[in-house]
Design a protein around this motif. Structure first.
Motif, PDB file in Angstrom:
ATOM      1  N   SER A 132       0.685  -1.116   0.134  1.00 49.11           N
ATOM      2  CA  SER A 132       0.046   0.024   0.006  1.00 49.11           C
ATOM      3  C   SER A 132       0.913   1.299   0.017  1.00 49.11           C
ATOM      4  O   SER A 132       0.451   2.257  -0.474  1.00 49.11           O
ATOM      5  CB  SER A 132      -0.936   0.114   1.181  1.00 49.11           C
ATOM      6  N   MET A 133       2.033   1.254   0.573  1.00 44.11           N
ATOM      7  CA  MET A 133       3.010   2.492   0.547  1.00 44.11           C
ATOM      8  C   MET A 133       3.268   2.652  -0.869  1.00 44.11           C
ATOM      9  O   MET A 133       3.671   3.824  -1.380  1.00 44.11           O
ATOM     10  CB  MET A 133       4.168   2.124   1.417  1.00 44.11           C
ATOM     11  N   LEU A 134       3.731   1.774  -1.702  1.00 44.50           N
ATOM     12  CA  LEU A 134       4.125   1.732  -2.886  1.00 44.50           C
ATOM     13  C   LEU A 134       3.106   2.542  -3.674  1.00 44.50           C
ATOM     14  O   LEU A 134       3.300   3.543  -4.560  1.00 44.50           O
ATOM     15  CB  LEU A 134       4.426   0.498  -3.618  1.00 44.50           C
ATOM     16  N   TRP A 135       1.659   2.059  -3.729  1.00 44.36           N
ATOM     17  CA  TRP A 135       0.695   2.751  -4.263  1.00 44.36           C
ATOM     18  C   TRP A 135       0.554   4.276  -3.836  1.00 44.36           C
ATOM     19  O   TRP A 135      -0.022   5.091  -4.599  1.00 44.36           O
ATOM     20  CB  TRP A 135      -0.734   1.910  -4.076  1.00 44.36           C
ATOM     21  N   LEU A 136       0.708   4.321  -2.773  1.00 46.35           N
ATOM     22  CA  LEU A 136       0.353   5.675  -2.134  1.00 46.35           C
ATOM     23  C   LEU A 136       1.519   6.694  -2.998  1.00 46.35           C
ATOM     24  O   LEU A 136       1.379   7.724  -3.088  1.00 46.35           O
ATOM     25  CB  LEU A 136       0.497   5.741  -0.672  1.00 46.35           C
ATOM     26  N   LEU A 137       2.606   6.118  -3.020  1.00 45.87           N
ATOM     27  CA  LEU A 137       3.748   6.815  -3.457  1.00 45.87           C
ATOM     28  C   LEU A 137       3.581   7.205  -5.064  1.00 45.87           C
ATOM     29  O   LEU A 137       3.771   8.075  -5.674  1.00 45.87           O
ATOM     30  CB  LEU A 137       5.201   6.282  -3.399  1.00 45.87           C
ATOM     31  N   PHE A 138       3.021   6.087  -5.606  1.00 50.79           N
ATOM     32  CA  PHE A 138       2.507   6.207  -7.052  1.00 50.79           C
ATOM     33  C   PHE A 138       1.491   7.205  -7.162  1.00 50.79           C
ATOM     34  O   PHE A 138       1.552   8.111  -8.043  1.00 50.79           O
ATOM     35  CB  PHE A 138       2.127   4.780  -7.614  1.00 50.79           C
ATOM     36  N   ALA A 139       0.462   7.164  -6.199  1.00 48.06           N
ATOM     37  CA  ALA A 139      -0.657   8.191  -6.458  1.00 48.06           C
ATOM     38  C   ALA A 139       0.134   9.473  -6.278  1.00 48.06           C
ATOM     39  O   ALA A 139      -0.724  10.526  -6.757  1.00 48.06           O
ATOM     40  CB  ALA A 139      -1.644   7.717  -5.554  1.00 48.06           C
ATOM     41  N   ASP A 154      12.063  10.920  -7.042  1.00 47.38           N
ATOM     42  CA  ASP A 154      12.041   9.872  -7.887  1.00 47.38           C
ATOM     43  C   ASP A 154      12.931  10.792  -8.898  1.00 47.38           C
ATOM     44  O   ASP A 154      12.493  11.261 -10.079  1.00 47.38           O
ATOM     45  CB  ASP A 154      10.981   9.495  -8.585  1.00 47.38           C
ATOM     46  N   PRO A 155      14.342  10.945  -8.609  1.00 45.39           N
ATOM     47  CA  PRO A 155      15.313  11.458  -9.432  1.00 45.39           C
ATOM     48  C   PRO A 155      15.459  11.268 -11.055  1.00 45.39           C
ATOM     49  O   PRO A 155      15.791  12.057 -11.824  1.00 45.39           O
ATOM     50  CB  PRO A 155      16.659  11.109  -8.913  1.00 45.39           C
ATOM     51  N   GLU A 156      14.797  10.108 -11.125  1.00 41.40           N
ATOM     52  CA  GLU A 156      14.788   9.664 -12.724  1.00 41.40           C
ATOM     53  C   GLU A 156      13.584   9.716 -13.424  1.00 41.40           C
ATOM     54  O   GLU A 156      13.477   8.924 -14.553  1.00 41.40           O
ATOM     55  CB  GLU A 156      15.482   8.214 -12.667  1.00 41.40           C
ATOM     56  N   ASN A 157      12.705  10.488 -12.945  1.00 39.97           N
ATOM     57  CA  ASN A 157      11.345  10.575 -13.299  1.00 39.97           C
ATOM     58  C   ASN A 157      11.349  11.377 -14.694  1.00 39.97           C
ATOM     59  O   ASN A 157      11.665  12.507 -14.765  1.00 39.97           O
ATOM     60  CB  ASN A 157      10.495  11.346 -12.302  1.00 39.97           C
ATOM     61  N   ILE A 158      11.406  10.711 -15.744  1.00 40.31           N
ATOM     62  CA  ILE A 158      11.560  11.125 -17.384  1.00 40.31           C
ATOM     63  C   ILE A 158      10.446  12.456 -17.446  1.00 40.31           C
ATOM     64  O   ILE A 158      10.584  13.371 -18.043  1.00 40.31           O
ATOM     65  CB  ILE A 158      11.498  10.228 -18.234  1.00 40.31           C
TER      66      ILE A 158
END
Length: 70
Positions: free
Chosen positions: A2-9, A41-45
């Motif tokens: 759920s933490m991954l989904w929160l970060l994604f959101a 996310d330093p590599e977020n294109i």
């Protein structure tokens, strides 16, 4: 998981806000939001591309070129 989904959101939300600011001609606000996304996310294109657009809107061409060389 759920933490991954929160970060994604959260990243998606920031990307949406960046897009709205850039389309509205608020380049400095867009730059700040891009930097927040890139801190997470330093590599977020998408954030990197939006940051380049924000530099163009703000006519900060030298800063934009510095981003390409680093």
């Amino acid at each position: 998981m759920s933490m991954l989904w929160l970060l994604f959101a959260l990243l998606l939300w920031f990307m949406f806000i960046i897009l709205l600011w850039l389309q509205g001609g608020h380049g400095k606000d867009g730059l700040e939001a891009c930097n927040e996304v890139l801190d997470m996310d330093p590599e977020n294109i998408h954030a990197l591309c939006d940051k380049g657009e924000a530099y163009i809107y703000e006519e900060m061409y030298d800063e934009g070129m510095d981003g390409w060389s680093s």
